[in-house]
Design a protein around this motif. Structure first.
Motif, short mmCIF file in Angstrom:
data_model
loop_
_atom_site.label_atom_id
_atom_site.label_comp_id
_atom_site.label_asym_id
_atom_site.label_seq_id
_atom_site.Cartn_x
_atom_site.Cartn_y
_atom_site.Cartn_z
N ARG A 138 6.37 3.13 -11.86
CA ARG A 138 6.77 2.28 -10.68
C ARG A 138 5.80 2.46 -9.65
NH1 ARG A 138 9.12 4.09 -6.16
NH2 ARG A 138 9.77 6.12 -7.00
N ASP A 142 3.34 -0.39 -8.41
CA ASP A 142 3.15 -0.61 -6.77
C ASP A 142 1.69 -0.44 -6.35
OD1 ASP A 142 5.94 -0.50 -6.77
OD2 ASP A 142 6.05 1.43 -5.65
N TYR A 151 7.56 -7.72 -12.95
CA TYR A 151 8.50 -7.25 -13.94
C TYR A 151 7.54 -7.53 -15.36
CZ TYR A 151 12.53 -5.99 -16.74
OH TYR A 151 13.39 -5.45 -17.38
N TRP A 161 8.95 -3.18 -17.39
CA TRP A 161 8.28 -2.37 -16.51
C TRP A 161 8.55 -2.71 -15.27
CZ3 TRP A 161 2.64 -1.37 -17.13
CH2 TRP A 161 2.19 -0.45 -16.09
N ASN A 163 8.23 -2.95 -10.69
CA ASN A 163 7.52 -2.07 -9.78
C ASN A 163 8.82 -1.83 -8.59
OD1 ASN A 163 7.48 -4.47 -8.51
ND2 ASN A 163 5.89 -4.69 -7.47
N THR A 164 8.48 -1.14 -7.59
CA THR A 164 9.62 -0.87 -6.68
C THR A 164 10.27 -2.10 -5.90
OG1 THR A 164 8.52 1.12 -5.87
CG2 THR A 164 9.98 0.27 -4.46
N GLY A 195 10.62 2.95 -13.03
CA GLY A 195 10.07 1.52 -13.50
C GLY A 195 10.51 1.08 -14.85
#
Length: 451
Positions: A138, A142, A151, A161, A163-164, A195
């Motif tokens: 994650r 970022d 995504y 997978w 990200n934040t 993530g």
């Protein structure tokens, strides 16, 4: 046919192709110079001089000038428009992409799409995180996402997978429970999602992502047709056709731009399920979206996941031991045998052929059991249900394909050495020596298709 008699206009050919090299796939006439066609069917094969006698005033004559003609190719299992849409609109990279490649492609995509709220794409290799040291996937994402929600899906299409920012928008945090049949991988110290979303966790997350527009779906169909026809493909099965795809296929067909025949396997809910399908809804989709070149008498059911690093394919024998999985782990079976039998029985009664995703031998075994019981209950065995990705099959189940008129739906693209195949071999171990029992299936008389 040779030396055909001249025909009256009423019985003349609609189209004649002559002066070419035609490969017929017929034992008695493997190659000919010409073919006559009427009402979409072959009237005659033979020498150009003879076949041209079947022409009338309205016959369309095509001089091949020595070029080759062969029957169109049919792909029995693909996700063609999803692939075309990915080419046209997503943040796309090859599964061989390195971490540096993905970082670069992300930056380039955001630069070309500065107003996009989401960056959706893929496909990363199933062993990507084993081959790349990322304590927090994650946080790595970022650092390369330029403030966008990102995504990305893996090459199997079963894992995600994020990200934040994406996790926040999806409402996923350390208090979110794992869905049935899925896993939210977490930071071992904080418990926060790291993530990675496995199987049903990925499916649930994607249900909240923005969908492509109707215009993008139609553009994807046109791109799919262009690519398919370029390879000589004139028929295919879309192995998982959602309602937006069904509509795009019908719209394109009604506009006269779908130059191939398409069998559309209607999408059903993915993941763990204990209740029967909504048969009336499936039937309504079939009737609403059928068109001249789109056959909607097909359904897709996922019985398990994938035998790669995620280890979600349902196995009869445990996977190789791994610290991230319970001892004697045999994967995930999505639909129990009783429920699957109910589904197949009712779908058979309504005339549907079902493509069942069965990547593991336990999924194959349960599906064959359900097909056998459904045939006995419905009273029909003429519908040839297809077991997709039947890479591992217990020896006792191999003859059952022929006995039950069930098709082994194989995927040659996956047979070759590749990161995705290596990930499966690492998870399965010695049993991988018996992967893809194609000769055994053929010798047992099993119907086999390739996609």
């Amino acid at each position: 046919m040779t030396n055909p008699e001249p025909q009256s206009e009423k019985h003349s050919a609609d189209t004649i192709l002559f002066n070419g090299f035609l490969y017929t796939v017929e034992q008695d006439q493997p190659t000919v110079e010409a073919v006559a066609i009427r009402d979409g069917k072959i009237m005659a094969l033979g020498a150009s001089e003879d076949i041209r006698k079947l022409a009338g005033e309205k016959t369309h004559l095509i001089d091949l000038q020595g070029r080759m003609v062969m029957p169109g190719l049919i792909d029995g299992h693909c996700h063609p428009t999803k692939g075309a849409i990915a080419d046209l609109f997503s943040c796309k990279f090859a599964f061989s992409a390195t971490a540096e490649d993905i970082a670069r492609i992300l930056k380039e995509y955001v630069g070309k799409n500065p107003d996009a709220d989401w960056v959706i794409g893929g496909r990363w290799d199933s062993s990507f995180f084993e081959n790349n040291d990322m304590p927090s996937p994650r946080k790595w994402l970022d650092s390369h996402s330029l403030g966008k929600a990102v995504y990305l899906r893996d090459i199997t299409g079963h894992n995600g997978w994020a990200n934040t920012r994406a996790l926040q928008l999806l409402g996923l945090d350390k208090d979110t429970k794992d869905p049935a049949g899925g896993t939210i991988i977490r930071d071992p110290e904080t418990g926060e999602p790291n993530g990675l979303l496995i199987e049903e966790a990925d499916v649930s997350a994607r249900s909240w992502l923005p969908d492509w527009t109707a215009e993008q779906y139609r553009a994807g169909v046109l791109e799919m047709v262009r690519i398919a026809n370029g390879f000589g493909i004139t028929g295919m099965t879309d192995a998982d056709a959602s309602e937006p795809l069904l509509k795009a296929y019908q719209d394109t067909d009604q506009a006269g731009m779908l130059s191939l025949h398409l069998a559309a396997s209607i999408t059903t809910p993915y993941g763990a399920r204990e209740t029967p399908l909504d048969y009336d809804h499936i039937e309504a989709l079939r009737d609403q979206y059928v068109s001249d070149h789109v056959d909607t008498r097909f359904v897709k059911i996922y019985e398990d996941g994938v035998p790669t690093g995620a280890r979600t394919a349902a196995m009869l024998v445990p996977y190789m031991r791994h610290e991230d999985f319970p001892e004697d782990f045999t994967g995930l079976l999505h639909v129990d045998e009783s429920t699957l039998t109910k589904d197949l029985t009712e779908l058979e009664k309504r005339g549907f052929t079902v493509k069942i995703h069965t990547a593991g031998d336990r999924a194959v075994h349960v599906s064959l059991n359900a097909i056998e019981k459904a045939h006995a209950s419905s009273g029909r065995s003429d519908l040839r249900h297809e077991l997709a990705h039947a890479g591992l099959v217990a020896p006792a189940d191999i003859p059952r394909f022929q006995q039950l008129n069930a098709v082994a739906d194989l995927s040659p693209y996956i047979w070759f050495p590749s990161p995705i195949m290596q990930s499966a071999l690492d998870a399965i171990g010695e049993r991988a020596k018996h992967y893809w029992p194609i000769r055994d299936l053929l010798e047992a008389g099993a119907p086999v298709l390739a996609g």
